[in-house]
Design a protein around this motif. Structure first.
Motif, PDB file in Angstrom:
ATOM      1  N   VAL A   1      39.377  45.582 -42.680  1.00 42.86           N
ATOM      2  CA  VAL A   1      39.124  45.794 -41.246  1.00 42.86           C
ATOM      3  C   VAL A   1      40.314  46.513 -40.589  1.00 42.86           C
ATOM      4  CG1 VAL A   1      38.435  44.696 -39.064  1.00 42.86           C
ATOM      5  CG2 VAL A   1      37.700  43.702 -41.230  1.00 42.86           C
ATOM      6  N   PHE A   2      41.527  45.984 -40.834  1.00 45.30           N
ATOM      7  CA  PHE A   2      42.729  46.612 -40.312  1.00 45.30           C
ATOM      8  C   PHE A   2      43.800  46.711 -41.410  1.00 45.30           C
ATOM      9  CE2 PHE A   2      40.939  45.103 -36.204  1.00 45.30           C
ATOM     10  CZ  PHE A   2      40.841  46.350 -35.595  1.00 45.30           C
ATOM     11  N   PRO A   3      43.621  47.659 -42.350  1.00 51.41           N
ATOM     12  CA  PRO A   3      44.610  47.784 -43.434  1.00 51.41           C
ATOM     13  C   PRO A   3      46.003  48.152 -42.918  1.00 51.41           C
ATOM     14  CG  PRO A   3      42.920  49.508 -43.586  1.00 51.41           C
ATOM     15  CD  PRO A   3      42.484  48.590 -42.507  1.00 51.41           C
ATOM     16  N   ASN A   4      46.064  48.680 -41.671  1.00 53.35           N
ATOM     17  CA  ASN A   4      47.374  49.023 -41.104  1.00 53.35           C
ATOM     18  C   ASN A   4      47.857  47.990 -40.091  1.00 53.35           C
ATOM     19  OD1 ASN A   4      47.554  51.470 -42.540  1.00 53.35           O
ATOM     20  ND2 ASN A   4      46.169  52.427 -41.051  1.00 53.35           N
TER      21      ASN A   4
ATOM     22  N   GLN B   1      47.681  44.419 -34.387  1.00 52.95           N
ATOM     23  CA  GLN B   1      46.758  43.407 -34.916  1.00 52.95           C
ATOM     24  C   GLN B   1      47.537  42.468 -35.835  1.00 52.95           C
ATOM     25  OE1 GLN B   1      45.858  46.806 -36.107  1.00 52.95           O
ATOM     26  NE2 GLN B   1      44.971  47.241 -34.117  1.00 52.95           N
ATOM     27  N   ILE B   2      47.147  41.201 -35.791  1.00 53.23           N
ATOM     28  CA  ILE B   2      47.680  40.227 -36.741  1.00 53.23           C
ATOM     29  C   ILE B   2      46.504  39.796 -37.610  1.00 53.23           C
ATOM     30  CG2 ILE B   2      48.864  38.020 -37.077  1.00 53.23           C
ATOM     31  CD1 ILE B   2      49.947  38.257 -34.199  1.00 53.23           C
ATOM     32  N   ALA B   3      46.609  40.027 -38.913  1.00 54.69           N
ATOM     33  CA  ALA B   3      45.522  39.676 -39.839  1.00 54.69           C
ATOM     34  C   ALA B   3      45.835  38.336 -40.490  1.00 54.69           C
ATOM     35  CB  ALA B   3      45.398  40.761 -40.909  1.00 54.69           C
TER      36      ALA B   3
ATOM     37  N   VAL C   1      46.357  40.912 -50.135  1.00 56.82           N
ATOM     38  CA  VAL C   1      46.906  42.263 -50.298  1.00 56.82           C
ATOM     39  C   VAL C   1      48.419  42.163 -50.496  1.00 56.82           C
ATOM     40  CG1 VAL C   1      45.106  43.616 -49.151  1.00 56.82           C
ATOM     41  CG2 VAL C   1      46.906  42.551 -47.769  1.00 56.82           C
ATOM     42  N   GLU C   2      48.968  43.217 -51.098  1.00 60.52           N
ATOM     43  CA  GLU C   2      50.382  43.180 -51.475  1.00 60.52           C
ATOM     44  C   GLU C   2      51.329  42.936 -50.304  1.00 60.52           C
ATOM     45  OE1 GLU C   2      52.261  46.483 -53.583  1.00 60.52           O
ATOM     46  OE2 GLU C   2      50.850  45.961 -55.210  1.00 60.52           O
TER      47      GLU C   2
ATOM     48  N   ASP D   1      40.950  36.283 -37.784  1.00 61.33           N
ATOM     49  CA  ASP D   1      40.958  35.565 -39.057  1.00 61.33           C
ATOM     50  C   ASP D   1      39.679  35.846 -39.824  1.00 61.33           C
ATOM     51  OD1 ASP D   1      38.976  33.424 -39.093  1.00 61.33           O
ATOM     52  OD2 ASP D   1      40.152  32.404 -37.585  1.00 61.33           O
ATOM     53  N   GLY D   2      39.826  35.882 -41.165  1.00 62.77           N
ATOM     54  CA  GLY D   2      38.669  36.198 -42.000  1.00 62.77           C
ATOM     55  C   GLY D   2      39.023  36.249 -43.472  1.00 62.77           C
ATOM     56  N   ARG D   3      38.374  37.163 -44.179  1.00 64.98           N
ATOM     57  CA  ARG D   3      38.613  37.294 -45.618  1.00 64.98           C
ATOM     58  C   ARG D   3      39.133  38.688 -45.977  1.00 64.98           C
ATOM     59  NH1 ARG D   3      36.738  33.126 -44.337  1.00 64.98           N
ATOM     60  NH2 ARG D   3      35.714  31.501 -45.553  1.00 64.98           N
ATOM     61  N   ASP D   4      38.788  39.666 -45.130  1.00 61.49           N
ATOM     62  CA  ASP D   4      39.061  41.073 -45.462  1.00 61.49           C
ATOM     63  C   ASP D   4      39.774  41.788 -44.325  1.00 61.49           C
ATOM     64  OD1 ASP D   4      37.023  40.864 -43.631  1.00 61.49           O
ATOM     65  OD2 ASP D   4      35.936  42.614 -44.366  1.00 61.49           O
TER      66      ASP D   4
END
Ligand code: DC
Length: 222
Positions: free
Chosen positions: A136-139, A6-8, A196-197, A128-131
């Motif tokens: 949604v996909f922290p990994n 996934q690409i966030a 996120v970091e 694409d989004g905010r979270d």
């Protein structure tokens, strides 16, 4: 580990996320998922039903029989609300604030996050989004956070609206709407907009879409 990636792409409204994500999806031949469109569909339903978009109790009830579907035709995402294609309606300026309002309500977020994960299952996808990177996909394999000056974002949004035939709104109104949404989206309790970091920040104020795409692709290829 999943064989799919996934690409966030997160960031405030008008930072260029959707144009960027759409272009990257085409270049890489992967799925593009515009998650803001889902919250817009919820906001539109509230408007159509005459429900106060900040009334959590009523919105919770509304969410019990909402049906949102996402389809893709020739790479273009279509959003269906209760069986009706609302892809155009959800772009109306009044839906933006309604989407921001309902997106702060936890049951709305839970339903939309579930749907986003379900649609992404078994696919390589750019969302694409905010979270996306935080919740949604922290990994996610790649995480980007797009920023741009509010004035530049308002200028772009106005142009976009004008191209869609919306002519009854001014630059000042668009800027005010963007600033209100920035504040609301980044200060809400449930999954606020945060960098996120491990996300790579890209400032798009002074670069065009081509340059932004090249920059993102260069990070992916690194
Ligand atoms: O990206 P957009 O402007 O279409 O999003 C509309 C609203 O939906 C935005 O103000 C906040 C909300 N949203 C969200 O909370 N989480 C997402 N992943 C995407 C959008």
């Amino acid at each position: 580990m999943s064989e799919y990636y996934q690409i966030a792409v997160d960031g405030p409204s008008g930072s260029g996320k959707s144009t960027l994500a759409k272009g990257i999806a085409q270049k890489l031949g992967i799925l593009y998922l515009d998650t803001g469109a889902m919250y817009r569909a919820c906001g539109l339903k509230a408007i159509k039903s005459g429900i106060d978009t900040k009334d959590a109790e009523k919105i919770e009830k509304m969410m019990k029989d909402i049906k949102i579907d996402i389809t893709h035709e020739d790479g273009t995402q279509h959003v269906w609300l209760d069986g009706e294609d609302v892809s155009t309606d959800i772009r109306m300026p009044e839906v933006s604030m309604a989407a921001s309002d309902v997106s702060a309500i936890p049951c709305v977020r839970e339903a939309m996050v579930d749907l986003q994960r379900k649609i992404s299952e078994g696919k390589n996808v750019i969302l694409d989004g905010r979270d996306i990177g935080s919740k949604v996909f922290p990994n996610a394999k790649y995480k980007f956070f797009l920023v741009a000056a509010a004035e530049e974002r308002a200028r772009r949004r106005l142009l976009e609206l004008q191209q869609k035939g919306v002519t009854d709104t001014t630059y000042e109104e668009v800027l005010r709407d963007i600033e209100r949404r920035d504040l609301q989206d980044s200060t809400r309790a449930a999954s606020p907009l945060v960098k996120v970091e491990d996300a790579i920040e890209i400032d798009t104020t002074k670069i065009d879409i081509e340059q932004t795409q090249d920059l993102l692709l260069s990070y992916i290829r690194e």
